[in-house]
Design an enzyme around this catalytic site. Structure first.
Site, PDB file in Angstrom:
ATOM      1  N   GLY A  98       0.649  -1.014   0.035  1.00 10.34           N
ATOM      2  CA  GLY A  98       0.026  -0.148  -0.171  1.00 10.34           C
ATOM      3  C   GLY A  98       0.775   1.243   0.007  1.00 10.34           C
ATOM      4  O   GLY A  98       1.875   1.097  -0.534  1.00 10.34           O
ATOM      5  N   SER A  99       0.349   2.257   0.745  1.00 10.29           N
ATOM      6  CA  SER A  99       1.032   3.531   0.851  1.00 10.29           C
ATOM      7  C   SER A  99       2.374   3.672   1.414  1.00 10.29           C
ATOM      8  O   SER A  99       3.147   4.513   1.048  1.00 10.29           O
ATOM      9  CB  SER A  99       0.176   4.771   1.259  1.00 10.29           C
ATOM     10  OG  SER A  99      -1.083   4.847   0.556  1.00 10.29           O
ATOM     11  N   ALA A 100       2.643   2.699   2.323  1.00  6.11           N
ATOM     12  CA  ALA A 100       3.862   2.662   2.624  1.00  6.11           C
ATOM     13  C   ALA A 100       4.858   2.378   1.338  1.00  6.11           C
ATOM     14  O   ALA A 100       6.181   2.861   1.753  1.00  6.11           O
ATOM     15  CB  ALA A 100       4.047   1.375   3.707  1.00  6.11           C
TER      16      ALA A 100
END
Length: 490
Positions: free
Chosen positions: A215-217
Protein backbone atom coordinates in the site's frame (compact mmCIF):
# COMPACT_ATOMS: atom_id res chain seq x y z
CA UNK A 1 50.97 -81.56 0.15
CA UNK A 2 53.15 -78.42 0.47
CA UNK A 3 51.82 -77.14 -2.87
CA UNK A 4 48.23 -77.64 -1.74
CA UNK A 5 48.90 -75.80 1.51
CA UNK A 6 50.48 -72.97 -0.51
CA UNK A 7 47.42 -72.74 -2.77
CA UNK A 8 45.11 -72.76 0.24
CA UNK A 9 47.14 -70.02 1.88
CA UNK A 10 47.05 -67.84 -1.24
CA UNK A 11 43.31 -68.41 -1.56
CA UNK A 12 42.77 -67.40 2.08
CA UNK A 13 44.87 -64.29 1.56
CA UNK A 14 42.78 -63.37 -1.47
CA UNK A 15 39.62 -63.84 0.57
CA UNK A 16 41.11 -61.64 3.31
CA UNK A 17 42.02 -58.92 0.79
CA UNK A 18 38.55 -59.10 -0.69
CA UNK A 19 37.11 -58.78 2.81
CA UNK A 20 39.24 -55.68 3.49
CA UNK A 21 38.30 -54.15 0.14
CA UNK A 22 34.62 -54.73 0.76
CA UNK A 23 34.85 -53.34 4.29
CA UNK A 24 36.62 -50.27 2.94
CA UNK A 25 34.01 -49.83 0.24
CA UNK A 26 31.22 -49.97 2.82
CA UNK A 27 32.95 -47.73 5.37
CA UNK A 28 34.29 -45.14 2.95
CA UNK A 29 32.44 -45.15 -0.36
CA UNK A 30 28.97 -46.16 0.81
CA UNK A 31 29.15 -44.71 4.30
CA UNK A 32 27.10 -41.61 3.54
CA UNK A 33 24.49 -43.58 1.61
CA UNK A 34 24.07 -46.03 4.46
CA UNK A 35 24.09 -43.27 7.07
CA UNK A 36 21.31 -41.44 5.27
CA UNK A 37 19.18 -44.48 4.58
CA UNK A 38 15.76 -43.91 6.16
CA UNK A 39 15.86 -47.44 7.54
CA UNK A 40 19.03 -46.67 9.53
CA UNK A 41 17.98 -45.33 12.93
CA UNK A 42 21.54 -45.00 14.22
CA UNK A 43 21.84 -41.48 12.83
CA UNK A 44 18.60 -40.45 14.48
CA UNK A 45 19.59 -42.01 17.78
CA UNK A 46 23.03 -40.39 17.60
CA UNK A 47 21.48 -37.02 16.78
CA UNK A 48 19.52 -36.97 20.03
CA UNK A 49 21.97 -38.78 22.31
CA UNK A 50 23.55 -35.48 23.43
CA UNK A 51 22.18 -32.09 24.38
CA UNK A 52 21.52 -29.70 21.55
CA UNK A 53 23.35 -26.37 21.70
CA UNK A 54 21.41 -23.27 22.59
CA UNK A 55 20.16 -20.11 20.86
CA UNK A 56 20.78 -16.89 22.78
CA UNK A 57 19.03 -13.52 22.96
CA UNK A 58 20.68 -10.72 24.95
CA UNK A 59 23.13 -13.25 26.41
CA UNK A 60 20.38 -15.50 27.76
CA UNK A 61 19.40 -18.87 26.36
CA UNK A 62 15.91 -19.08 24.91
CA UNK A 63 16.26 -22.82 24.23
CA UNK A 64 17.30 -25.85 26.26
CA UNK A 65 17.25 -29.65 26.32
CA UNK A 66 15.70 -32.16 28.69
CA UNK A 67 16.73 -35.77 29.27
CA UNK A 68 13.74 -37.99 28.54
CA UNK A 69 15.52 -41.27 29.29
CA UNK A 70 14.12 -42.64 26.02
CA UNK A 71 16.05 -43.95 23.01
CA UNK A 72 15.82 -40.48 21.47
CA UNK A 73 17.23 -39.12 24.67
CA UNK A 74 17.36 -35.31 24.60
CA UNK A 75 14.28 -33.30 23.68
CA UNK A 76 14.26 -29.59 22.82
CA UNK A 77 12.76 -27.08 25.26
CA UNK A 78 11.97 -23.39 24.77
CA UNK A 79 11.75 -20.38 27.08
CA UNK A 80 9.08 -17.89 25.99
CA UNK A 81 8.47 -20.13 22.98
CA UNK A 82 5.71 -18.09 21.27
CA UNK A 83 7.73 -14.88 21.69
CA UNK A 84 10.83 -16.24 19.96
CA UNK A 85 9.31 -18.84 17.60
CA UNK A 86 9.79 -16.57 14.52
CA UNK A 87 13.49 -16.46 15.40
CA UNK A 88 14.27 -19.98 16.61
CA UNK A 89 11.78 -22.07 14.65
CA UNK A 90 11.39 -25.58 16.05
CA UNK A 91 13.63 -28.64 16.43
CA UNK A 92 11.39 -31.70 16.44
CA UNK A 93 12.27 -35.36 16.75
CA UNK A 94 9.29 -36.01 14.50
CA UNK A 95 9.06 -33.10 12.06
CA UNK A 96 12.64 -31.89 11.66
CA UNK A 97 13.83 -28.29 12.00
CA UNK A 98 12.98 -24.80 10.76
CA UNK A 99 14.43 -21.26 10.82
CA UNK A 100 17.57 -20.88 12.99
CA UNK A 101 17.17 -24.41 14.32
CA UNK A 102 17.55 -25.49 10.70
CA UNK A 103 20.00 -22.93 9.34
CA UNK A 104 22.45 -23.47 12.22
CA UNK A 105 21.72 -27.16 12.77
CA UNK A 106 25.32 -28.35 12.34
CA UNK A 107 26.51 -25.91 15.02
CA UNK A 108 23.72 -26.80 17.42
CA UNK A 109 24.20 -30.57 16.96
CA UNK A 110 28.01 -30.39 17.17
CA UNK A 111 28.64 -31.75 13.66
CA UNK A 112 30.16 -28.59 12.20
CA UNK A 113 33.85 -29.33 11.40
CA UNK A 114 34.84 -25.95 12.86
CA UNK A 115 33.88 -27.23 16.31
CA UNK A 116 36.38 -30.10 16.09
CA UNK A 117 39.79 -29.83 17.82
CA UNK A 118 41.65 -30.84 14.65
CA UNK A 119 40.89 -30.72 10.90
CA UNK A 120 38.94 -33.78 9.68
CA UNK A 121 38.58 -34.95 13.28
CA UNK A 122 34.86 -35.66 12.93
CA UNK A 123 35.42 -37.49 9.62
CA UNK A 124 38.06 -39.76 11.13
CA UNK A 125 36.28 -40.44 14.42
CA UNK A 126 32.77 -40.29 12.90
CA UNK A 127 31.81 -38.48 16.10
CA UNK A 128 30.50 -35.09 17.04
CA UNK A 129 31.46 -32.33 19.44
CA UNK A 130 29.19 -30.88 22.14
CA UNK A 131 26.54 -28.70 20.54
CA UNK A 132 27.61 -25.11 19.93
CA UNK A 133 25.73 -21.90 20.56
CA UNK A 134 24.04 -19.40 18.24
CA UNK A 135 24.11 -15.79 19.47
CA UNK A 136 21.39 -13.72 17.81
CA UNK A 137 21.20 -9.97 17.18
CA UNK A 138 17.70 -9.75 18.69
CA UNK A 139 17.07 -7.42 21.63
CA UNK A 140 14.64 -8.86 24.14
CA UNK A 141 12.96 -5.55 25.03
CA UNK A 142 12.19 -4.77 21.39
CA UNK A 143 10.96 -8.29 20.69
CA UNK A 144 8.64 -8.04 23.68
CA UNK A 145 7.37 -4.59 22.67
CA UNK A 146 6.48 -5.85 19.19
CA UNK A 147 4.88 -9.04 20.47
CA UNK A 148 2.79 -7.28 23.10
CA UNK A 149 1.83 -4.57 20.62
CA UNK A 150 0.36 -7.05 18.17
CA UNK A 151 -1.44 -8.72 21.09
CA UNK A 152 -2.33 -11.83 19.16
CA UNK A 153 -3.68 -10.01 16.10
CA UNK A 154 -2.53 -11.31 12.74
CA UNK A 155 0.49 -9.38 11.63
CA UNK A 156 4.23 -9.00 11.93
CA UNK A 157 7.04 -6.67 12.96
CA UNK A 158 10.61 -6.46 11.70
CA UNK A 159 13.18 -4.04 13.14
CA UNK A 160 16.71 -3.38 11.88
CA UNK A 161 19.67 -1.31 13.07
CA UNK A 162 20.24 0.86 9.97
CA UNK A 163 24.00 1.35 10.35
CA UNK A 164 24.79 -2.37 10.65
CA UNK A 165 21.88 -4.44 9.33
CA UNK A 166 21.45 -6.24 12.67
CA UNK A 167 17.89 -7.53 13.05
CA UNK A 168 16.71 -6.29 16.44
CA UNK A 169 13.21 -7.75 16.45
CA UNK A 170 11.37 -10.31 14.35
CA UNK A 171 7.83 -11.06 15.45
CA UNK A 172 4.95 -12.93 13.82
CA UNK A 173 1.47 -13.13 15.28
CA UNK A 174 -0.40 -15.22 16.22
CA UNK A 175 2.44 -17.46 17.31
CA UNK A 176 2.83 -20.93 18.79
CA UNK A 177 5.02 -22.82 21.24
CA UNK A 178 7.73 -24.84 19.42
CA UNK A 179 7.91 -27.12 22.46
CA UNK A 180 4.61 -28.67 21.37
CA UNK A 181 6.47 -30.30 18.47
CA UNK A 182 9.73 -31.26 20.19
CA UNK A 183 9.23 -34.93 20.96
CA UNK A 184 7.39 -37.95 19.59
CA UNK A 185 4.09 -39.64 20.20
CA UNK A 186 0.38 -38.87 19.85
CA UNK A 187 0.53 -35.50 21.62
CA UNK A 188 3.07 -34.18 19.14
CA UNK A 189 1.08 -35.52 16.19
CA UNK A 190 -2.10 -33.92 17.52
CA UNK A 191 -0.31 -30.59 18.04
CA UNK A 192 1.09 -30.69 14.50
CA UNK A 193 -2.35 -31.40 13.04
CA UNK A 194 -3.94 -28.59 15.03
CA UNK A 195 -1.23 -26.04 14.23
CA UNK A 196 -0.95 -26.80 10.52
CA UNK A 197 -4.72 -26.85 10.13
CA UNK A 198 -5.45 -23.66 12.07
CA UNK A 199 -7.09 -20.89 10.07
CA UNK A 200 -4.83 -18.27 11.69
CA UNK A 201 -1.67 -20.12 10.50
CA UNK A 202 0.35 -19.63 13.70
CA UNK A 203 3.35 -21.47 12.22
CA UNK A 204 3.61 -19.06 9.28
CA UNK A 205 6.49 -16.66 9.83
CA UNK A 206 4.75 -13.56 8.57
CA UNK A 207 7.82 -11.36 9.12
CA UNK A 208 9.98 -13.07 6.49
CA UNK A 209 7.87 -15.70 4.72
CA UNK A 210 4.62 -13.83 3.97
CA UNK A 211 4.31 -11.07 1.39
CA UNK A 212 1.61 -8.40 1.49
CA UNK A 213 0.59 -5.52 -0.77
CA UNK A 214 2.49 -2.68 0.95
CA UNK A 215 0.00 0.00 0.00
CA UNK A 216 1.00 3.59 0.62
CA UNK A 217 4.06 2.61 2.65
CA UNK A 218 5.59 1.85 -0.77
CA UNK A 219 5.29 5.51 -1.73
CA UNK A 220 8.65 6.08 -0.03
CA UNK A 221 10.25 3.92 -2.73
CA UNK A 222 8.46 5.87 -5.47
CA UNK A 223 9.57 9.16 -3.89
CA UNK A 224 13.20 7.99 -3.92
CA UNK A 225 12.89 6.99 -7.58
CA UNK A 226 11.33 10.34 -8.52
CA UNK A 227 14.10 12.31 -6.82
CA UNK A 228 16.98 10.14 -8.03
CA UNK A 229 15.71 10.23 -11.62
CA UNK A 230 15.22 13.98 -11.61
CA UNK A 231 11.47 13.75 -12.22
CA UNK A 232 11.16 15.80 -9.02
CA UNK A 233 13.84 18.36 -8.23
CA UNK A 234 12.00 20.38 -5.55
CA UNK A 235 9.91 18.45 -3.04
CA UNK A 236 7.90 21.59 -2.19
CA UNK A 237 7.07 22.57 -5.77
CA UNK A 238 3.68 21.67 -7.27
CA UNK A 239 3.59 18.65 -9.54
CA UNK A 240 1.58 18.45 -12.73
CA UNK A 241 -0.51 15.47 -11.61
CA UNK A 242 -4.21 16.38 -11.50
CA UNK A 243 -6.91 15.20 -9.15
CA UNK A 244 -8.86 13.28 -10.27
CA UNK A 245 -6.11 11.26 -11.91
CA UNK A 246 -7.16 8.92 -14.73
CA UNK A 247 -5.08 5.77 -14.98
CA UNK A 248 -3.24 5.83 -18.34
CA UNK A 249 -5.06 4.05 -21.16
CA UNK A 250 -8.25 3.66 -19.08
CA UNK A 251 -11.26 5.62 -17.93
CA UNK A 252 -10.65 4.67 -14.29
CA UNK A 253 -9.93 7.47 -11.83
CA UNK A 254 -7.70 6.92 -8.80
CA UNK A 255 -9.31 8.20 -5.60
CA UNK A 256 -7.65 10.15 -2.79
CA UNK A 257 -8.70 10.03 0.84
CA UNK A 258 -7.78 13.67 1.53
CA UNK A 259 -8.40 17.07 -0.01
CA UNK A 260 -5.63 19.12 -1.59
CA UNK A 261 -4.00 16.48 -3.81
CA UNK A 262 -4.61 18.33 -7.08
CA UNK A 263 -1.10 19.00 -8.47
CA UNK A 264 0.20 18.72 -4.91
CA UNK A 265 3.90 18.80 -4.11
CA UNK A 266 5.80 15.62 -3.30
CA UNK A 267 6.08 16.81 0.31
CA UNK A 268 2.30 17.16 0.64
CA UNK A 269 1.69 13.90 -1.23
CA UNK A 270 3.86 11.92 1.19
CA UNK A 271 2.65 13.68 4.35
CA UNK A 272 -1.02 13.15 3.51
CA UNK A 273 -0.65 10.15 1.17
CA UNK A 274 -2.02 11.38 -2.16
CA UNK A 275 -2.54 8.38 -4.40
CA UNK A 276 -2.87 10.47 -7.55
CA UNK A 277 0.45 12.29 -7.22
CA UNK A 278 2.48 9.20 -6.38
CA UNK A 279 0.89 7.09 -9.13
CA UNK A 280 1.48 9.87 -11.67
CA UNK A 281 5.09 10.30 -10.59
CA UNK A 282 5.69 6.55 -10.90
CA UNK A 283 4.51 6.66 -14.51
CA UNK A 284 6.73 9.66 -15.22
CA UNK A 285 9.75 7.88 -13.73
CA UNK A 286 9.01 5.03 -16.10
CA UNK A 287 9.20 1.28 -15.91
CA UNK A 288 12.97 0.89 -16.26
CA UNK A 289 13.95 3.48 -13.68
CA UNK A 290 11.27 2.40 -11.21
CA UNK A 291 12.40 -1.19 -11.52
CA UNK A 292 16.04 -0.17 -11.05
CA UNK A 293 15.26 1.65 -7.79
CA UNK A 294 12.91 -1.03 -6.50
CA UNK A 295 15.45 -3.81 -7.00
CA UNK A 296 18.16 -1.81 -5.23
CA UNK A 297 15.91 -1.92 -2.18
CA UNK A 298 15.79 -5.74 -2.43
CA UNK A 299 12.57 -6.45 -4.32
CA UNK A 300 12.69 -9.47 -6.67
CA UNK A 301 15.77 -10.85 -4.88
CA UNK A 302 15.26 -14.58 -4.29
CA UNK A 303 18.59 -15.00 -2.51
CA UNK A 304 18.16 -13.00 0.69
CA UNK A 305 19.05 -15.10 3.74
CA UNK A 306 19.36 -13.97 7.36
CA UNK A 307 20.53 -16.94 7.48
CA UNK A 308 17.03 -18.45 7.12
CA UNK A 309 15.57 -17.93 3.66
CA UNK A 310 13.39 -14.88 3.09
CA UNK A 311 10.48 -14.86 0.64
CA UNK A 312 11.16 -12.64 -2.36
CA UNK A 313 9.20 -9.38 -2.42
CA UNK A 314 7.66 -8.70 -5.82
CA UNK A 315 7.57 -5.79 -8.25
CA UNK A 316 6.55 -6.89 -11.74
CA UNK A 317 9.18 -6.44 -14.43
CA UNK A 318 6.77 -5.89 -17.33
CA UNK A 319 3.70 -3.69 -16.90
CA UNK A 320 1.45 -1.31 -18.80
CA UNK A 321 1.39 2.29 -17.58
CA UNK A 322 -1.87 1.86 -15.67
CA UNK A 323 -0.41 -1.16 -13.89
CA UNK A 324 2.78 0.78 -13.15
CA UNK A 325 0.70 3.60 -11.69
CA UNK A 326 -1.00 1.19 -9.28
CA UNK A 327 2.28 -0.56 -8.47
CA UNK A 328 3.84 2.80 -7.62
CA UNK A 329 1.40 3.14 -4.72
CA UNK A 330 1.98 -0.40 -3.51
CA UNK A 331 -1.00 -2.05 -5.18
CA UNK A 332 -1.53 -4.24 -8.29
CA UNK A 333 0.96 -7.15 -8.00
CA UNK A 334 3.44 -5.37 -5.72
CA UNK A 335 4.03 -7.41 -2.58
CA UNK A 336 6.54 -7.17 0.24
CA UNK A 337 7.58 -8.93 3.42
CA UNK A 338 7.69 -6.86 6.60
CA UNK A 339 11.47 -7.38 6.60
CA UNK A 340 11.63 -5.88 3.11
CA UNK A 341 9.73 -2.80 4.19
CA UNK A 342 11.99 -2.44 7.23
CA UNK A 343 14.87 -2.49 4.73
CA UNK A 344 13.20 0.40 2.87
CA UNK A 345 13.05 2.49 6.06
CA UNK A 346 16.59 1.43 6.98
CA UNK A 347 18.06 2.57 3.66
CA UNK A 348 16.46 6.00 4.02
CA UNK A 349 17.65 6.33 7.61
CA UNK A 350 21.21 5.28 6.72
CA UNK A 351 21.83 7.92 4.07
CA UNK A 352 20.75 5.74 1.15
CA UNK A 353 23.08 2.84 2.00
CA UNK A 354 21.22 -0.38 2.69
CA UNK A 355 23.10 -2.79 4.93
CA UNK A 356 22.49 -6.50 4.46
CA UNK A 357 20.15 -7.69 7.25
CA UNK A 358 21.34 -10.52 9.49
CA UNK A 359 19.99 -12.36 12.52
CA UNK A 360 23.06 -14.24 13.85
CA UNK A 361 25.82 -12.19 15.44
CA UNK A 362 28.14 -15.17 15.95
CA UNK A 363 28.31 -18.88 16.64
CA UNK A 364 30.46 -20.35 19.40
CA UNK A 365 31.54 -23.66 20.82
CA UNK A 366 29.80 -24.99 23.92
CA UNK A 367 32.53 -23.28 25.97
CA UNK A 368 32.07 -19.88 24.32
CA UNK A 369 34.94 -19.90 21.82
CA UNK A 370 33.89 -18.00 18.69
CA UNK A 371 33.49 -20.29 15.69
CA UNK A 372 32.16 -17.76 13.17
CA UNK A 373 31.01 -14.15 13.17
CA UNK A 374 28.66 -12.45 10.74
CA UNK A 375 30.39 -9.53 9.08
CA UNK A 376 28.50 -6.32 8.39
CA UNK A 377 28.11 -5.79 4.66
CA UNK A 378 26.54 -3.29 2.32
CA UNK A 379 23.66 -4.71 0.30
CA UNK A 380 23.42 -1.78 -2.12
CA UNK A 381 23.67 1.99 -2.29
CA UNK A 382 19.99 2.45 -2.95
CA UNK A 383 19.84 6.20 -3.61
CA UNK A 384 21.98 9.31 -3.61
CA UNK A 385 22.75 10.69 -0.17
CA UNK A 386 21.03 13.94 -1.10
CA UNK A 387 17.93 11.97 -2.04
CA UNK A 388 18.03 10.12 1.27
CA UNK A 389 18.19 13.44 3.15
CA UNK A 390 15.12 14.72 1.32
CA UNK A 391 13.15 11.51 1.84
CA UNK A 392 14.07 11.55 5.54
CA UNK A 393 12.58 15.04 5.76
CA UNK A 394 9.42 13.83 4.00
CA UNK A 395 9.07 10.98 6.50
CA UNK A 396 9.57 13.33 9.44
CA UNK A 397 6.76 15.51 8.07
CA UNK A 398 4.46 12.46 8.06
CA UNK A 399 4.99 12.05 11.81
CA UNK A 400 5.02 15.72 12.76
CA UNK A 401 2.05 16.94 10.72
CA UNK A 402 0.70 14.15 8.52
CA UNK A 403 -0.94 10.74 8.91
CA UNK A 404 1.66 9.28 11.30
CA UNK A 405 1.41 11.53 14.35
CA UNK A 406 0.77 8.50 16.59
CA UNK A 407 4.42 7.52 16.14
CA UNK A 408 5.94 10.68 17.64
CA UNK A 409 8.43 10.25 20.51
CA UNK A 410 9.61 13.03 22.81
CA UNK A 411 13.36 13.55 22.64
CA UNK A 412 13.72 11.83 19.29
CA UNK A 413 13.36 12.54 15.60
CA UNK A 414 10.99 10.04 14.02
CA UNK A 415 10.27 9.56 10.34
CA UNK A 416 7.48 7.33 9.13
CA UNK A 417 4.95 6.42 6.48
CA UNK A 418 1.48 5.00 6.92
CA UNK A 419 -0.18 2.65 4.52
CA UNK A 420 -3.43 0.80 4.02
CA UNK A 421 -3.27 -1.93 1.42
CA UNK A 422 -6.44 -3.07 -0.30
CA UNK A 423 -6.87 -6.75 -1.07
CA UNK A 424 -9.45 -9.34 -1.97
CA UNK A 425 -11.81 -9.49 -4.93
CA UNK A 426 -13.04 -5.97 -5.58
CA UNK A 427 -11.02 -4.81 -2.57
CA UNK A 428 -13.64 -6.45 -0.36
CA UNK A 429 -11.12 -7.70 2.21
CA UNK A 430 -10.34 -5.85 5.43
CA UNK A 431 -7.36 -3.58 4.65
CA UNK A 432 -3.84 -4.37 5.84
CA UNK A 433 -2.54 -1.53 8.03
CA UNK A 434 1.15 -0.67 7.52
CA UNK A 435 3.60 1.63 9.21
CA UNK A 436 7.29 1.92 8.39
CA UNK A 437 9.54 4.21 10.39
CA UNK A 438 12.94 5.05 11.81
CA UNK A 439 13.96 6.86 15.00
CA UNK A 440 17.01 8.81 16.08
CA UNK A 441 17.57 10.23 19.57
CA UNK A 442 18.04 14.00 19.44
CA UNK A 443 21.52 13.67 20.94
CA UNK A 444 22.59 10.74 18.75
CA UNK A 445 24.57 10.82 15.54
CA UNK A 446 22.62 8.11 13.70
CA UNK A 447 19.21 6.42 13.83
CA UNK A 448 18.85 3.65 16.38
CA UNK A 449 16.28 1.56 14.52
CA UNK A 450 14.17 1.16 11.40
CA UNK A 451 10.93 -0.76 11.76
CA UNK A 452 8.05 -2.10 9.71
CA UNK A 453 4.70 -3.16 11.13
CA UNK A 454 1.80 -4.80 9.32
CA UNK A 455 -1.53 -5.63 10.93
CA UNK A 456 -3.72 -7.93 8.86
CA UNK A 457 -6.96 -7.65 10.73
CA UNK A 458 -6.91 -3.90 11.22
CA UNK A 459 -10.30 -2.52 12.23
CA UNK A 460 -10.21 0.55 10.05
CA UNK A 461 -11.83 2.16 7.07
CA UNK A 462 -10.05 2.25 3.73
CA UNK A 463 -7.80 5.21 4.41
CA UNK A 464 -4.10 5.67 4.86
CA UNK A 465 -4.79 7.00 8.33
CA UNK A 466 -5.58 3.47 9.51
CA UNK A 467 -1.91 2.57 9.25
CA UNK A 468 -1.29 5.42 11.65
CA UNK A 469 -4.04 4.19 13.95
CA UNK A 470 -3.36 0.45 14.03
CA UNK A 471 0.30 -0.01 13.19
CA UNK A 472 2.02 3.23 14.24
CA UNK A 473 1.57 2.71 18.02
CA UNK A 474 3.25 -0.68 17.73
CA UNK A 475 6.14 0.83 15.80
CA UNK A 476 6.42 3.60 18.40
CA UNK A 477 6.68 1.04 21.22
CA UNK A 478 9.46 -0.80 19.39
CA UNK A 479 11.31 2.44 18.66
CA UNK A 480 11.02 3.55 22.27
CA UNK A 481 12.56 0.26 23.36
CA UNK A 482 15.39 0.74 20.84
CA UNK A 483 16.09 4.27 22.07
CA UNK A 484 16.10 3.06 25.67
CA UNK A 485 18.55 0.30 24.76
CA UNK A 486 20.77 2.87 23.06
CA UNK A 487 20.79 5.00 26.21
CA UNK A 488 21.49 2.02 28.45
CA UNK A 489 18.08 2.13 30.13
CA UNK A 490 15.83 -0.74 31.06
Amino acid sequence: MIRQIRHTTVFCLLLLVALFVNAGRIQVIEADTLDNNPANRRQTVARFEQRRGDILVDGRTVTGSKDTGEQLRFERTYRDGPLYAPVTGYASQTYGTTLLENAEDNILTGTNPLLAPLPFWNDVTRGRQPGGRVVTTVRASMQRAAFDGLAGRRGAVAAIQPASGRILALVSSPSYSPAQLSGTGPAVTEAWTALTGAEAQPMLNRAIRQTYPPGSAFKIVTAAAALDSGVVSDVDAPTSVPDPYVLPGTTTTLPNEVEGCDRASLAFAIAFSCNSVMAGLGVKVGMDRMLGTVEKFGFNDTGIRIPSGVAASNFDTDMTDDQLALSSIGQFDTRATPLQMAMVASAVANGGELRRPYLVDRTTSAHGKTVSRTGERTYRQVMDRSTARQVRRLMVDVVEEGTGTNAGIDGATVGGKTGTAQHGIGNAGVPYAWFIAWARADDAGEPAVAVAVVVEDAEADRSDISGGGDAAPIARAVMEAALAEEQGLE
